[in-house]
Design an enzyme around this catalytic site. Structure first.
Site, PDB file in Angstrom:
ATOM      1  N   GLY A   1      73.472 -26.327 -73.611  1.00 30.40           N
ATOM      2  CA  GLY A   1      73.077 -26.427 -72.217  1.00 30.40           C
ATOM      3  C   GLY A   1      74.071 -27.067 -71.279  1.00 30.40           C
ATOM      4  O   GLY A   1      74.007 -26.825 -70.073  1.00 30.40           O
TER       5      GLY A   1
ATOM      6  N   GLU B   1      75.647 -38.365 -72.710  1.00 33.17           N
ATOM      7  CA  GLU B   1      74.806 -39.469 -73.177  1.00 33.17           C
ATOM      8  C   GLU B   1      74.691 -40.567 -72.120  1.00 33.17           C
ATOM      9  O   GLU B   1      73.602 -41.065 -71.830  1.00 33.17           O
ATOM     10  CB  GLU B   1      75.387 -40.069 -74.469  1.00 33.17           C
ATOM     11  CG  GLU B   1      75.831 -39.077 -75.506  1.00 33.17           C
ATOM     12  CD  GLU B   1      74.690 -38.337 -76.181  1.00 33.17           C
ATOM     13  OE1 GLU B   1      73.520 -38.668 -75.922  1.00 33.17           O
ATOM     14  OE2 GLU B   1      74.963 -37.414 -76.967  1.00 33.17           O
TER      15      GLU B   1
END
Length: 730
Positions: free
Chosen positions: A461, A697
């Site tokens: 993605g 992240e």
């Protein structure tokens, strides 16, 4: 001459695979229509601990179209060799259909294979399983068992806290979270003799290849894994789960290709999850908020058969300056399936505890939360003694405070209202380390002036197809439309897992290296070609733009790749680019500062996030449009962690009560406020040759504590458990 094309890197370009996705032509694992494929449905255990005493398959096998029911009673023995090239935690991974033991609720105990999906589903419901059940242990709070702890210490934290002017002690808890990606785990398996091909949902085709090779006792080259698109992963596809083995085993047993797609319910126990954490913090500081010591006592759930660990301790060792630190990390073995990494693994849970504790210290000392963090900024990494490669966290604070309007904040909790709503603002720091692993990419420049790049990475993605095409286009001096990037096949050059924010830095650097080599091959060919306008020119004086080589100061003197290769009877130029990380001389991390404004209904305790700003120091930004998408997605996930997501287990039998998207709440459009992301300029060439530090992240880490700190500012109530519910605020 026509104007030179704009550089691709740094431009806000749309996804090169966007049209495939919005028209439904992108092929995810279950979309592969393999000739002759039949369907498999897993039968799950309804107990959490014990053994299978009998399996009655007569009713299932009597259905027309049912080919076979496979269980430990008739399954062949599998090799299950150890393999160091796997992402499996220490322990003994689950061996499907190899014995009668049941280790957790939902464990595969049989699989039905039928010619039609509906037939397989109905037959699975007809399989009767007998059990000898034992009382399971699934509640970490009620267990005193722990695996060997991981510890860290510097200085004498206990003594320093005992003598500190300000001392605080807090206990935090985060719920179990499940990934709930849009695409479920799915596999199509086909055998051709002793060779296995898998069309699989995975974030690491090489890892799946090695896992299946080790399970079936095959050489890795006998297993091919294909995964061109992944419909969201968040970490759940970084290791290979038993359902892949079940699909391959079923295909071999019935002699036909088999498609196995897990149901939404099965995703709650067939694959991993973010584990429950209990995180105790004690800290000491002077009265101006300067930290002297902090202790971290961490407990987390794991399974009885594997010992899952993650980087829960790192942030507490290096994020803030203090001479005394003590940490203990214990895993509690329970009768559950093994946890796994989930976005911001380890760091996200640690940030909730640490950043909440810093906010509590700011309130106790009367120091502004941003100023408190500035006062505790380290000069070097105090856990390793290494200098930071880059650390622009102060810039994140300054930019965020200015853009968010932090100066308008009344520091007094419960001081701002909007009608019946209590308004609060909060902030938190995020940090994530730069992971660096070897990666390769094959680069081919064809005589028609187009380029093909291949690498065995994944795209769940973030836009890997697009960002790698951007890097390659600029490195080869081509336009985006003349570059094609292929990924997701174990026959392509190897890469690390598509996780941990490492793909751009590792694979992107390998793509850059390969393209640089091919461009240099073309330049050398032009310089040595007597018929070329560039014959004899210093190679350093030749540039390439829009597929044309020319003298740097004389654009007229040049020629195209196409003419050069054709004249020299070359169909293509090709090489293998690589990234091999050297010994680290620096401490390398990406950083973020997240700012949140919330409104809390004074009567009902309902929390609504009104706006959020994330400011990130992630090195060079290859694709601003993709980066913005990543940041906003990370914020949405953080809203879910802070306010909604919570897996509920019935501890009597280990059953997950809310194993569906009606009862396991995730953010929807109505939950999403005004979101904004800002990226601090600056590359980090120590982290990666292309200057990136990783983004996926760190944009998530810090979001949940920023919301929790804003809730405290709004209400004056400190909630130390996630998710924050209305009940906790009433």
């Amino acid at each position: 001459m026509s104007p030179q094309p704009q550089a691709a890197v740094g431009a806000p370009l749309s996804r090169v695979d966007g049209r495939l996705k919005v028209t439904g032509r992108a092929t995810y694992a279950a979309d592969h229509d393999i000739k002759g494929a039949v369907h498999a449905v897993v039968v799950d255990s309804t107990i959490a601990r014990g053994r299978v005493t009998g399996i009655d398959t007569r009713a299932a096998l009597a259905l027309p179209g049912v080919l076979k029911v496979i269980s430990h009673l008739n399954a062949p023995r599998l090799a299950y060799r150890d393999n160091p090239n796997l992402n499996n935690p220490p322990g003994r991974r689950l061996r499907v259909f190899q014995d009668d033991k049941v280790l957790f609720h939902g464990q595969p105990v049989a699989v039905v294979v039928a010619t039609a999906l509906e037939t397989a589903q109905h037959a699975a419901g007809l399989v009767e399983i007998g059990y000898e059940a034992r009382s399971p242990s699934t509640d970490m709070s009620d267990s005193d068992r722990t695996n060997e702890p991981v510890t860290y210490a510097r200085g004498d934290a206990d003594a320093a806290i005992g003598s500190a002017a300000v001392r605080l002690e807090m206990a935090y808890r985060t719920a179990r979270n499940h990934h709930n990606a849009m695409e479920p785990q799915a596999t199509v398996a086909r055998w051709d003799g002793d060779r296995l091909t898998l069309w699989d949902k995975t974030q690491w085709v090489l890892g799946t290849q090695n896992e299946l090779a080790s399970v079936f006792g095959l050489p890795p080259e006998s297993v091919r894994v294909i995964s061109p698109f992944v419909g969201g992963g968040f970490g759940t596809g970084v290791r290979t789960w038993p359902n892949v083995t079940v699909a391959a085993l079923a295909a071999r047993e019935v002699g036909r290709p088999v498609k196995l797609v897990l149901t939404r319910k099965q995703l709650y126990f067939a694959v991993g999850y973010r584990p429950v954490y209990e995180y105790g913090v004690r800290l000491g500081s002077d009265r101006r908020g300067r930290l002297t010591a902090m202790t971290h006592d961490v407990r987390a759930e794991t399974s009885t058969y594997e010992d899952f660990t993650e980087a829960i301790l790192v942030a507490g060792q290096m994020l803030y300056s203090m001479p005394h630190v003590s940490q203990t990390y214990r895993r509690v073995p329970l009768d559950v399936n093994t946890p796994t990494w989930m976005r911001g693994p380890g760091y996200a849970n640690a940030s909730f505890a640490i950043e909440s504790a810093l906010d509590e210290l700011a309130h106790e000392t009367g120091v502004d939360p941003i100023e408190l963090r500035r006062r505790n900024e380290p000069e070097d990494d105090e856990s390793s003694g290494l200098p930071f490669s880059t650390r622009r966290l102060r810039d994140c604070y300054t930019t965020g405070a200015r853009e968010f309007g932090w100066h308008r904040r009344n520091p007094e909790p419960r001081s701002t209202r909007d009608g019946d709503w209590l308004i609060g603002t909060g902030m938190a720091t995020g940090v994530y380390d730069v992971l660096r692993s070897p990666a390769q990419a094959r680069v081919r420049l064809d005589a028609d002036g187009t380029a093909l790049i291949e690498s065995g990475t994944s795209d769940m993605g973030p836009g890997t197809y697009t960002s790698m095409t951007q890097v390659a286009a600029d490195a080869l001096g081509l336009t985006m439309r003349n570059v094609t990037f292929h990924l997701g096949d174990s026959r392509m050059p190897p890469t690390p897992p598509h996780g941990g924010s490492q793909t751009m830095g590792t694979v992107g650097s390998a793509v850059q290296d390969g393209c640089d080599q091919v461009r240099q091959q073309a330049v050398r060919l032009a310089v040595a070609d007597r018929e070329s306008p560039l014959y004899g020119v210093d190679p350093d004086g030749i540039v390439v733009r829009a597929g044309r080589l020319h003298v740097k100061d004389n654009p007229v003197r040049g020629e195209t790749y196409q003419r050069l290769l054709t004249r020299n009877d070359r169909t293509h130029l090709e090489t293998l680019g690589s990234f091999v990380p050297g010994e680290s001389r620096f401490s390398m991390y990406a950083y973020s500062a997240t700012f949140a404004e919330v409104a809390v209904d004074a009567s009902l305790g309902l929390v609504r996030v009104r706006r959020m700003l994330g400011v990130c120091d992630a090195g060079r930004i290859i694709s601003p449009k993709l980066a913005d998408s990543q940041a906003l997605g990370g914020m949405v996930g953080g809203i879910g962690t802070a306010l909604l997501e919570h897996t509920v287990t019935d501890h009597r039998d280990g059953r997950i009560v809310n194993a569906n998207l009606a009862d396991y709440l995730v953010p929807v459009n109505a939950d999403i406020p005004d979101l904004r992301a800002i990226f601090i300029d600056g590359e980090d060439l120590e982290a990666a040759p292309i200057g990136v530090k990783g983004l996926g992240e760190v944009v998530h880490i810090g979001v949940a504590p920023a919301i929790a700190n804003a809730v405290f500012h709004a209400t004056g109530r400190r909630v130390r458990e996630l998710p924050i519910t209305a009940e906790a605020l009433l």
